[in-house]
Design a protein around this motif. Structure first.
Motif, PDB file in Angstrom:
ATOM      1  N   GLN A   1       0.763  -1.152  -0.216  1.00 59.32           N
ATOM      2  CA  GLN A   1       0.067   0.127   0.100  1.00 59.32           C
ATOM      3  C   GLN A   1       0.787   1.321   0.049  1.00 59.32           C
ATOM      4  OE1 GLN A   1      -2.762   0.139   3.163  1.00 59.32           O
ATOM      5  NE2 GLN A   1      -3.653   2.239   2.721  1.00 59.32           N
ATOM      6  N   ILE A   2       0.523   2.233  -0.849  1.00 57.67           N
ATOM      7  CA  ILE A   2       1.499   3.294  -0.877  1.00 57.67           C
ATOM      8  C   ILE A   2       0.433   4.431  -0.687  1.00 57.67           C
ATOM      9  CG2 ILE A   2       2.718   4.856  -2.525  1.00 57.67           C
ATOM     10  CD1 ILE A   2       3.623   2.351  -4.021  1.00 57.67           C
ATOM     11  N   THR A   3       0.675   5.313   0.167  1.00 61.61           N
ATOM     12  CA  THR A   3       0.140   6.604   0.452  1.00 61.61           C
ATOM     13  C   THR A   3       0.678   7.736   0.060  1.00 61.61           C
ATOM     14  OG1 THR A   3      -0.727   5.646   2.423  1.00 61.61           O
ATOM     15  CG2 THR A   3      -1.035   8.079   2.341  1.00 61.61           C
ATOM     16  N   LEU A   4      -0.135   8.673  -0.916  1.00 55.97           N
ATOM     17  CA  LEU A   4       0.801   9.686  -1.308  1.00 55.97           C
ATOM     18  C   LEU A   4      -0.186  11.007  -1.107  1.00 55.97           C
ATOM     19  CD1 LEU A   4       1.328   8.614  -5.033  1.00 55.97           C
ATOM     20  CD2 LEU A   4       2.806   8.936  -3.203  1.00 55.97           C
ATOM     21  N   ASN A   5       0.664  12.143  -0.884  1.00 56.86           N
ATOM     22  CA  ASN A   5      -0.421  13.444  -0.540  1.00 56.86           C
ATOM     23  C   ASN A   5      -0.069  14.279  -1.783  1.00 56.86           C
ATOM     24  OD1 ASN A   5      -0.665  12.916   2.094  1.00 56.86           O
ATOM     25  ND2 ASN A   5       1.241  13.612   2.744  1.00 56.86           N
ATOM     26  N   ILE A   6      -1.301  14.270  -2.495  1.00 54.16           N
ATOM     27  CA  ILE A   6      -1.088  15.102  -3.509  1.00 54.16           C
ATOM     28  C   ILE A   6      -1.827  16.295  -3.378  1.00 54.16           C
ATOM     29  CG2 ILE A   6      -1.924  15.067  -6.055  1.00 54.16           C
ATOM     30  CD1 ILE A   6      -0.289  12.521  -5.427  1.00 54.16           C
ATOM     31  N   PRO A   7      -1.321  17.713  -3.933  1.00 55.33           N
ATOM     32  CA  PRO A   7      -1.954  18.939  -3.627  1.00 55.33           C
ATOM     33  C   PRO A   7      -3.338  18.827  -4.745  1.00 55.33           C
ATOM     34  CG  PRO A   7       0.313  19.327  -4.226  1.00 55.33           C
ATOM     35  CD  PRO A   7       0.148  17.844  -4.385  1.00 55.33           C
ATOM     36  N   ASP A   8      -4.441  19.524  -3.975  1.00 56.90           N
ATOM     37  CA  ASP A   8      -5.620  19.502  -4.673  1.00 56.90           C
ATOM     38  C   ASP A   8      -5.457  19.974  -6.222  1.00 56.90           C
ATOM     39  OD1 ASP A   8      -6.662  18.597  -2.393  1.00 56.90           O
ATOM     40  OD2 ASP A   8      -7.326  20.680  -1.820  1.00 56.90           O
ATOM     41  N   ASN A   9      -4.663  21.193  -6.532  1.00 69.83           N
ATOM     42  CA  ASN A   9      -4.555  21.657  -7.577  1.00 69.83           C
ATOM     43  C   ASN A   9      -3.703  20.596  -8.710  1.00 69.83           C
ATOM     44  OD1 ASN A   9      -2.145  21.900  -6.498  1.00 69.83           O
ATOM     45  ND2 ASN A   9      -1.694  23.912  -7.610  1.00 69.83           N
ATOM     46  N   GLU A  10      -3.187  19.630  -8.172  1.00 68.60           N
ATOM     47  CA  GLU A  10      -2.487  18.694  -8.969  1.00 68.60           C
ATOM     48  C   GLU A  10      -3.221  17.311  -9.130  1.00 68.60           C
ATOM     49  OE1 GLU A  10       0.117  19.078 -10.746  1.00 68.60           O
ATOM     50  OE2 GLU A  10       0.457  21.177 -10.076  1.00 68.60           O
ATOM     51  N   LEU A  11      -4.585  16.971  -8.442  1.00 68.61           N
ATOM     52  CA  LEU A  11      -5.106  15.860  -8.168  1.00 68.61           C
ATOM     53  C   LEU A  11      -5.319  15.141  -9.654  1.00 68.61           C
ATOM     54  CD1 LEU A  11      -6.049  13.323  -6.579  1.00 68.61           C
ATOM     55  CD2 LEU A  11      -8.168  14.572  -6.140  1.00 68.61           C
ATOM     56  N   SER A  12      -6.142  16.191 -10.521  1.00 73.60           N
ATOM     57  CA  SER A  12      -6.715  15.735 -11.567  1.00 73.60           C
ATOM     58  C   SER A  12      -5.540  15.286 -12.691  1.00 73.60           C
ATOM     59  CB  SER A  12      -7.432  17.003 -12.335  1.00 73.60           C
ATOM     60  OG  SER A  12      -7.854  16.472 -13.615  1.00 73.60           O
ATOM     61  N   PHE A  13      -4.403  16.093 -12.590  1.00 77.52           N
ATOM     62  CA  PHE A  13      -3.457  15.575 -13.468  1.00 77.52           C
ATOM     63  C   PHE A  13      -2.814  14.297 -12.967  1.00 77.52           C
ATOM     64  CE2 PHE A  13       1.298  15.031 -13.661  1.00 77.52           C
ATOM     65  CZ  PHE A  13       1.339  14.947 -15.028  1.00 77.52           C
ATOM     66  N   PHE A  14      -2.686  13.971 -11.767  1.00 81.02           N
ATOM     67  CA  PHE A  14      -2.252  12.575 -11.071  1.00 81.02           C
ATOM     68  C   PHE A  14      -2.896  11.705 -11.453  1.00 81.02           C
ATOM     69  CE2 PHE A  14      -1.807   9.459  -7.854  1.00 81.02           C
ATOM     70  CZ  PHE A  14      -0.488   9.365  -7.925  1.00 81.02           C
ATOM     71  N   MET A  15      -4.211  12.050 -11.438  1.00 79.06           N
ATOM     72  CA  MET A  15      -5.306  10.850 -11.652  1.00 79.06           C
ATOM     73  C   MET A  15      -5.267  10.283 -13.166  1.00 79.06           C
ATOM     74  SD  MET A  15      -6.470   9.840  -8.784  1.00 79.06           S
ATOM     75  CE  MET A  15      -7.749   9.016  -9.175  1.00 79.06           C
TER      76      MET A  15
END
Length: 70
Positions: A3-17
């Protein structure tokens, strides 16, 4: 299982997904929204709490009471 937990800034979430979906990974987002009133209440509690009032988790677990099943 890993299991990997990442903290993604809200403004980068769409790009990351979008990036993750390109690699055919299954993505799960737990939607949890909090009202401004809830945030303010939590901020108030954090600002007025004292370290001396906290219990270690092992002690707190012992104090939990569950309703008995009927």
């Amino acid at each position: 299982m890993t299991q990997i937990t990442l903290n993604i800034p809200d403004n980068e979430l769409s790009f990351f997904m979008q990036l993750i979906e390109k690699f055919n990974y299954e993505t799960v987002i737990n939607e949890f929204s909090m009202t401004e009133e809830m945030k303010n209440l939590l901020d108030e509690r954090r600002s007025t709490s004292k370290v001396d009032d906290f219990l270690p988790w092992d002690e707190a677990k012992k104090q939990l009471r569950f309703k008995s099943e009927k």
